[in-house]
Every structure is written in C-alpha cells, then in structure tokens.
Design a protein around this motif. Structure first.
Motif, mmCIF file in Angstrom:
data_model
loop_
_atom_site.group_PDB
_atom_site.id
_atom_site.type_symbol
_atom_site.label_atom_id
_atom_site.label_comp_id
_atom_site.label_asym_id
_atom_site.label_seq_id
_atom_site.Cartn_x
_atom_site.Cartn_y
_atom_site.Cartn_z
ATOM 1 N N ARG A 46 69.091 60.758 -30.437
ATOM 2 C CA ARG A 46 69.719 62.067 -30.635
ATOM 3 C C ARG A 46 69.759 62.850 -29.330
ATOM 4 N N GLU A 47 68.633 62.820 -28.613
ATOM 5 C CA GLU A 47 68.563 63.532 -27.336
ATOM 6 C C GLU A 47 69.614 62.980 -26.369
ATOM 7 N N LEU A 48 69.745 61.673 -26.354
ATOM 8 C CA LEU A 48 70.732 61.056 -25.466
ATOM 9 C C LEU A 48 72.151 61.437 -25.883
ATOM 10 N N LYS A 49 72.335 61.588 -27.180
ATOM 11 C CA LYS A 49 73.652 62.003 -27.657
ATOM 12 C C LYS A 49 73.958 63.434 -27.216
ATOM 13 N N GLN A 50 72.954 64.304 -27.381
ATOM 14 C CA GLN A 50 73.149 65.705 -27.022
ATOM 15 C C GLN A 50 73.434 65.875 -25.532
ATOM 16 N N HIS A 51 73.035 64.888 -24.750
ATOM 17 C CA HIS A 51 73.299 64.963 -23.315
ATOM 18 C C HIS A 51 74.490 64.118 -22.907
ATOM 19 N N GLY A 52 75.276 63.702 -23.880
ATOM 20 C CA GLY A 52 76.546 63.049 -23.548
ATOM 21 C C GLY A 52 76.461 61.589 -23.172
ATOM 22 N N LEU A 54 75.350 59.099 -25.428
ATOM 23 C CA LEU A 54 75.699 58.312 -26.607
ATOM 24 C C LEU A 54 76.652 59.058 -27.527
ATOM 25 N N ASP A 55 77.272 58.297 -28.415
ATOM 26 C CA ASP A 55 78.071 58.859 -29.491
ATOM 27 C C ASP A 55 77.534 58.266 -30.777
ATOM 28 N N SER A 56 77.817 58.926 -31.903
ATOM 29 C CA SER A 56 77.315 58.393 -33.163
ATOM 30 C C SER A 56 78.336 58.574 -34.282
#
Lengths: 153, 153
Positions: A46-52, A54-56
């Motif tokens: 999630r943290e990696l997603k919030q920083h652009g 990853l996508d989910s």
DNA sequence: CCCTAGTCTATCGGCTAAGTAGACTACCGG
DNA sequence: CCGGTAGTCTACTTAGCCGATAGACTAGGG
C-alpha cells in the motif's frame, strides 16, 4: 542494516518485475512465494502504491502490479520510501537535509568529510540500479549455478 | 543512519588523533570540546578501550589516549565495535556472517547480488580511511575555508 | 591517606520495528 | 443487484534498542 520492511519490499518488487507485467498478482501469492507475512506485506505494498511505485485492482482478478517499467524504477527511491533518508548523517541527505545539532562548522567536520565519499558511492549504485537490473542478475546467477537446462521426461 | 554512539566515538577519536599523542586527555575535556554528554562518553571510551583502540590512565594526569598510531586505526573497525556489523544484510557480513532466514538460495538472491556491490564499495572506503586521514582532511578544509592565517596582535 | 579520574552495574523513558486484528470499501461476475 | 473476492484503513501490541543518567567502586599519584 536494512529493515525487514525494505527487504520484503525489494523481494516483492523483484518478483513483480520478473513476471508478466500486464496482469496483477495477489498479495497472498507474493506473500507465499517470498515467505512474507501477508498482513505485513499488505502495509508495504500500500505504501508503495501511495508513492506511485505500484498500482492495484480490487475484486476478482485483482492484485498489485508495477506502475512503471522495471527499468524505470531504481532502488534508491524504493529505500527512501520505506526506510527514509539514505544518508548516514542528516547533514548529507539530499532529500531531507538537516543540520547536525551541535555541529559548529559543517565545512570542517571530519565525520562529514569522510562519510561524504562513502555516501556518494552508495548513492551512485542505488540510483543507477533498477528492478530490471535485479531481475537480470537473478536470471544470470540462476543460469550460472544450474546445469543449464532441465528437460522434462 | 549512524548512531549517536558511533558519531560521538568518531568525534572523540578524531580529536585524540589531532593532538599530541603522548599524553592522555580527560573524558571531561573531550566531552566538553565535542559537546558530548560526559557520562555517555564514558561508556563509549571504555568500550573502545576494551577493544584495543584506546588506552587509559587513572589518577592525576590520567585520561585516555590512542593505543596505536592514528594512521593504523581505520574507520571500519571503529564502527564495527560500536554499531556491530557494517553489512546491510547478515549474509553479506564478513565479521558476523549469518544466513538470512527464509532465503532459499543465496547465490540467486537478487537483493544480495545488488547489495554486494554497494557494500563492497563502502567497505573499501571505510577500511582504507584512518584517523590520520580524518585529521588531515579537517586541517585541509580549515585551511581552505579560512583566510589562510591569523596573526596575533 | 586523600584527591583524582577511570570502571562498572543498573536503570529509565521514549521510540521504532515487526507483526496482528478487525472492520470497511470497491470491483467483477452472474 | 447480490455475493464473494481482494485491496484499504485504523488501531493496537510486543519486544528491543537508543540515548542518557545515577551511583557506587577501584586504582594511581603525591
């Protein structure tokens, strides 16, 4: 020492970089394949997603996938997201500069002068190494250490 | 990030390396000149003594001094004493090797392969840099940033 | 013998790392 | 539009370490 968090993140990302990029992979699958506690991995992804990074996608057929190509994601940026600044002392950080408390003269601080060289050399490596490089190195190493190929019966 | 402990140690040692080596310096003096909590510095210096970096003398005219010449003490050994192994992951440590738990094949671990390069480059610097180098760098920096000399009235 | 200065053990508050629990929200297929 | 799937979020917990301090003890010098 690298934190578990970052270690897990690198493992997960390396895995995602090494497979078909078009379709997502389940948290549960990543967790199992890399031996990471699922609930903990959840936080990390999630943290990696919030920083652009990853996508989910939710619902059936969902999961996580890389937002950019593996060759466009370097290790320094990942580590900064999860572990914070890379610099050994705040006064050397590019992304979070802070004066060391009690340091009278930054220009003549012995520690700073020495660590600067060290830090620069690690930065250079971490910023120029991408997920694609990691995946490639793994494949090369696997080739070298295994008897070339395995033919099924 | 470097711990305070190591930072203080480096400051104290750099100071000892930059002055007359034949006579000891008081804990209290080091503490004051470098802005280190005296009681805390006590622990640090003792630890360095127990590991053969420093020597000490009790009673009047006592204090701490370097056990070897500044050019024979490298930064890697100091950091290892106070912060433990330098390696980012245990499986890369020269002095405290441990297999990473859950790592199936060390030879093909992507993290290990990448961090190995990084770690080697920092080791090279830390092992080849001595207290004498630090002291020298400080003097050079001081020369460069100040108007050459100060003549007393 | 007494002052000086290092030696040692114990303790403490605060913070972070690592992991867990459980409720919630959104998407897809039928 | 319903139900299961799968990610999202908030809130703990637990242990261990970091930074620092207190206080009693030991040894050397004069």
């Amino acid at each position: 020492m690298l934190t578990m968090k970052t270690k897990y993140a690198l493992k997960a990302l390396a895995l995602l970089a090494s497979v078909e990029q078009s379709e997502p992979m389940l948290i549960a699958e990543i967790a199992e394949r890399e031996g990471i506690p699922k609930k903990f991995l959840e936080l990390i992804l999630r943290e990696l997603k919030q920083h652009g990074i990853l996508d989910s996608r939710k619902g059936r057929g969902g999961g996580y996938l890389l937002r950019r190509r593996p060759e466009d994601i370097n290790l320094a940026s990942i580590m900064r997201i999860l572990d914070g600044p890379l610099a050994p002392v705040p006064c050397l950080s590019q992304t979070a500069y802070r004066r060391c408390e009690g340091c009278e003269d930054e220009r003549t601080c012995g520690i700073r002068l020495v660590l600067k060289d060290m830090h620069q050399s690690t930065l250079k490596i971490l910023e120029s190494t991408t997920l694609a490089d990691v995946a490639l190195k793994v494949r090369e190493a696997a080739m070298g250490s295994k008897p070339v190929a395995r033919y099924s019966i």
